[in-house]
Design an enzyme around this catalytic site. Structure first.
Site, PDB file in Angstrom:
ATOM      1  N   GLU A   1     -25.796  88.524 -54.549  1.00 17.09           N
ATOM      2  CA  GLU A   1     -26.183  87.989 -55.842  1.00 17.09           C
ATOM      3  C   GLU A   1     -25.185  88.580 -56.843  1.00 17.09           C
ATOM      4  OE1 GLU A   1     -30.345  88.175 -58.058  1.00 17.09           O
ATOM      5  OE2 GLU A   1     -30.459  88.813 -55.971  1.00 17.09           O
TER       6      GLU A   1
ATOM      7  N   ARG B   1     -31.315  98.801 -42.910  1.00 20.93           N
ATOM      8  CA  ARG B   1     -30.495  99.119 -44.059  1.00 20.93           C
ATOM      9  C   ARG B   1     -29.715 100.410 -43.818  1.00 20.93           C
ATOM     10  NH1 ARG B   1     -30.865  97.827 -49.701  1.00 20.93           N
ATOM     11  NH2 ARG B   1     -31.976  95.899 -49.498  1.00 20.93           N
TER      12      ARG B   1
ATOM     13  N   LYS C   1     -29.617  99.499 -57.840  1.00 19.16           N
ATOM     14  CA  LYS C   1     -28.840  99.037 -59.001  1.00 19.16           C
ATOM     15  C   LYS C   1     -29.341  99.680 -60.288  1.00 19.16           C
ATOM     16  CE  LYS C   1     -27.316  94.668 -57.176  1.00 19.16           C
ATOM     17  NZ  LYS C   1     -27.904  93.442 -56.682  1.00 19.16           N
TER      18      LYS C   1
END
Ligand code: ATP
Ligand code: MG
Length: 625
Positions: free
Chosen positions: A81, A316, A326
């Site tokens: 994204e 992950r 983020k």
């Protein structure tokens, strides 16, 4: 939900060059095992696999049916994204997707998942492109670019929504968000059907078109799949497909006021691009049934091509001593804790690049962790080990004095007949690579040495410089003899101090005939060798000693505020001297400073006339626990 965040192992005390990949203890797979390879290999053998067609660009079932047999044996994708900078976790995903495509004769698409309006920015798009290229991957294959924007599929997504509505597989729900939440139920309670669930397809289609045509307020209604409100998987309890949101999209502008939800958009993006293996992280595991439900129905409706993409989840990658959320990275920048997104202490790819991590070291780290079904915590020392492995064989060597103190050779004029005499010295640029050439520098009467290479009173086992020592019985043990690396042997005779008692200068005598590479080099045995730079030809340089940003392996463990565990010495700037071979070097060049570690000229602040070197890592893991 998939389990997450296992306790990290203690930092490894393993010697450099032997990364031991810390894998979750519960993971049964051996290190670097990659279960995705077995899946791909099985698929490649399956009947009809080589009959897959690709229309040359993304498209619907008809487009691909009219296309040629797909030359790509598999298709994967990396779908960021564009709402932030990529970090080390993304690097894992990039290496996995592009790496598997490369290994199996496939193609990996770079897809900007830009279906969410408002949040995306061109700055991030550009940065992502640069980062993926820097890591060494390419979406241009045989002259065709496979860089795509998910927003280009909005028309198809809407068409698919109408088809689902017409088939009775989706409906417009006018419940309030609160009602929807309450009626969803929970793990123990089945959901309750919406009063709007039995509306006719024709009514639903009319409503959906009104939504599209901006006849309703934001949030007034949503389009939902019509699956099963009692499903044990909450994601199958009529998930939302579209919402009304009057927002300007960075590429489609104001054309749409309804936007697809990620869970609806993502499978469609994969299908339009003929992705074969859609790899994502474990938290999407519970979404897979909807992914399959949606694509199966769209295929039955003749809208998307078969074979359908399949979703596979892998663990992950978390790196110790960093944060990757983020929000937290943004806080570090906004609060001035770091200098920016590319601060060399940031785990962003731009930060890691500026710090001096090489693409090969990051790829080795990613490949070494394989792919497994559990989230893993990787020791930061492993990444540093990968960097050392990569640079050991190729970084030119150089001498640098980071905490300089003068050493004066008091018999210089007497030995060489002149105080101006400079004795030429040389060393290989790399000890194993003579073809890399030689460095040249001179030994004169004054050199810079490391402050801690001298001790007034040597601790036990100290083999560097110390002055003559008076014993209890009044006898005197002579000062130490050490070799100035690539130069001559010197014998320490004394030192000078300032009014505070701080040593200002070390005094020594040069021993003639002991120069390295000459017949007499071994005539005097020494226990210590020290690095140095001649005062007359030293190049002043700023050296920034970077270290881990946090003192704890899991800075944000248990909800702790990561600001409480900042390492106050994560950035130490010193004025150093480097050897003359480093005068005029370009930015982004790696060196091994002998005895100190790996350094890189800073991408941002380095100037030929004012060099700046960043420390990537020391020669050995100094955090061993
Ligand atoms: P975050 O939520 O941490 O900010 P993200 O998942 O929102 O990251 P995306 O741009 O959606 O960021 O990620 C692009 C791809 O990178 C996704 O396929 C995602 O699964 C993958 N990815 C992100 N973080 C990691 C990680 N730590 N390990 C492996 N893959 C990751
Ligand atoms: Mg995401």
């Amino acid at each position: 939900m998939a389990q997450d965040h296992n306790i990290p192992p203690k930092p490894s005390g393993k010697p450099p060059g032997k990364p031991d990949f810390k894998v979750d203890p519960k993971a049964s797979a051996a290190p670097a095992a990659n279960f995705l390879r077995a899946i791909i290999e099985r698929d490649l053998q399956s009947p009809g696999w080589d009959q897959r067609r690709f229309g040359g660009s993304p498209g619907d079932a008809a487009h691909h049916a009219a296309g040629a047999l797909d030359v790509a044996r598999i298709r994967t994708r990396f779908p960021p994204e564009p709402n932030g900078y990529l970090h080390v976790g993304h690097a894992k995903s990039i290496c996995l997707n592009f790496g598997l495509a490369r290994d199996y004769g496939g193609v990996c698409h770079l897809r900007f998942d830009d279906t969410n309006p408002e949040k995306e920015e061109q700055e991030f798009v550009d940065a992502i492109i640069e980062a993926v290229q820097w890591l060494g991957f390419d979406w241009n294959v045989n002259g065709a670019s496979h860089l795509y924007n998910a927003s280009a599929y909005f028309d198809f997504m809407y068409r698919a929504a109408e088809a689902l509505v017409t088939a009775g597989l989706a409906y417009v729900d006018e419940q309030t968000p609160e009602q929807m939440r309450a009626n969803r139920g929970d793990f123990n309670t089945p959901g309750t059907n919406s009063p709007w669930r039995e509306r006719s397809p024709a009514d639903n289609l009319k409503r959906l078109r009104e939504m599209r045509d901006a006849l309703h307020a934001d949030g007034a209604m949503v389009l939902r799949a019509r699956i099963d409100m009692a499903s044990p998987n909450i994601n199958l309890r009529d998930p939302t497909l579209y919402r009304i949101k009057r927002a300007t999209h960075h590429s489609t502008g104001n054309r749409w006021c309804i936007y697809p939800m990620y869970t609806y958009a993502h499978p469609i993006e994969d299908a339009l691009e003929c992705i074969t293996h859609s790899m994502c992280t474990l938290e999407f595991e519970d979404q897979r049934p909807f992914y399959d439900w949606l694509l199966e129905h769209l295929a039955q409706l003749g809208l998307v091509a078969r074979p359908l993409p399949r979703q596979y989840e892998f663990g992950r990658l978390n790196l110790s001593y960093v944060v990757t959320s983020k929000r937290k990275l943004r806080a570090l920048v906004a609060e001035g804790i770091v200098s920016g997104w590319d601060d060399p202490r940031m785990p962003t790819l731009f930060g890691m690049r500026r710090r001096g991590f090489t693409p090969a070291s990051i790829r080795a780290m990613a490949d070494g962790t394989g792919a497994s079904k559990t989230n893993i915590w990787l020791d930061y020392a492993v990444l540093e080990g990968c960097l050392r492995n990569d640079l050991e064989g190729q970084a030119p060597r150089a001498m640098a004095v980071l905490d300089p103190m003068p050493l004066r050779l008091t018999n210089w004029a007497q030995v060489f007949g002149s105080a101006e005499h400079i004795e030429p010295c040389h060393a290989p640029a790399h000890p194993q690579h003579p073809e890399m050439g030689e460095r040249h520098f001179g030994l004169g009467p004054q050199v810079w040495i490391e402050r801690d290479d001298f001790a007034i009173e040597p601790p036990k086992g100290f083999f560097r410089l110390f002055p003559p020592q008076m014993q209890a019985d009044g006898s005197v043990v002579p000062g130490s003899k050490v070799r100035l690396k690539y130069g001559m042997v010197v014998e320490c005779t004394g030192f000078e101090t300032d009014a505070q008692g701080r040593v200002t200068q070390v005094l020594a005598q040069v021993l003639p005939g002991t120069k390295s590479g000459t017949a007499g080099a071994d005539s005097v045995k020494v226990k210590g060798t020290i690095t140095w730079v001649g005062v007359h030809d030293a190049v002043p340089a700023t050296v920034v000693l970077y270290d881990r940003l946090f003192t704890e392996a899991q800075p944000d463990a248990g909800g702790r505020d990561f600001r409480e565990v900042l390492n106050p010495r994560s950035r130490v700037e010193v004025q150093a001297f480097v050897e003359p071979a480093l005068a005029g070097v370009a930015a982004e060049r790696h060196y091994q400073f002998e005895r100190h570690g790996y350094f890189i000229t800073d991408r941002v602040s380095h100037r030929v006339e004012a060099p700046v070197f960043n420390r990537v890592t020391t020669l050995k893991d100094s955090w061993g626990g």
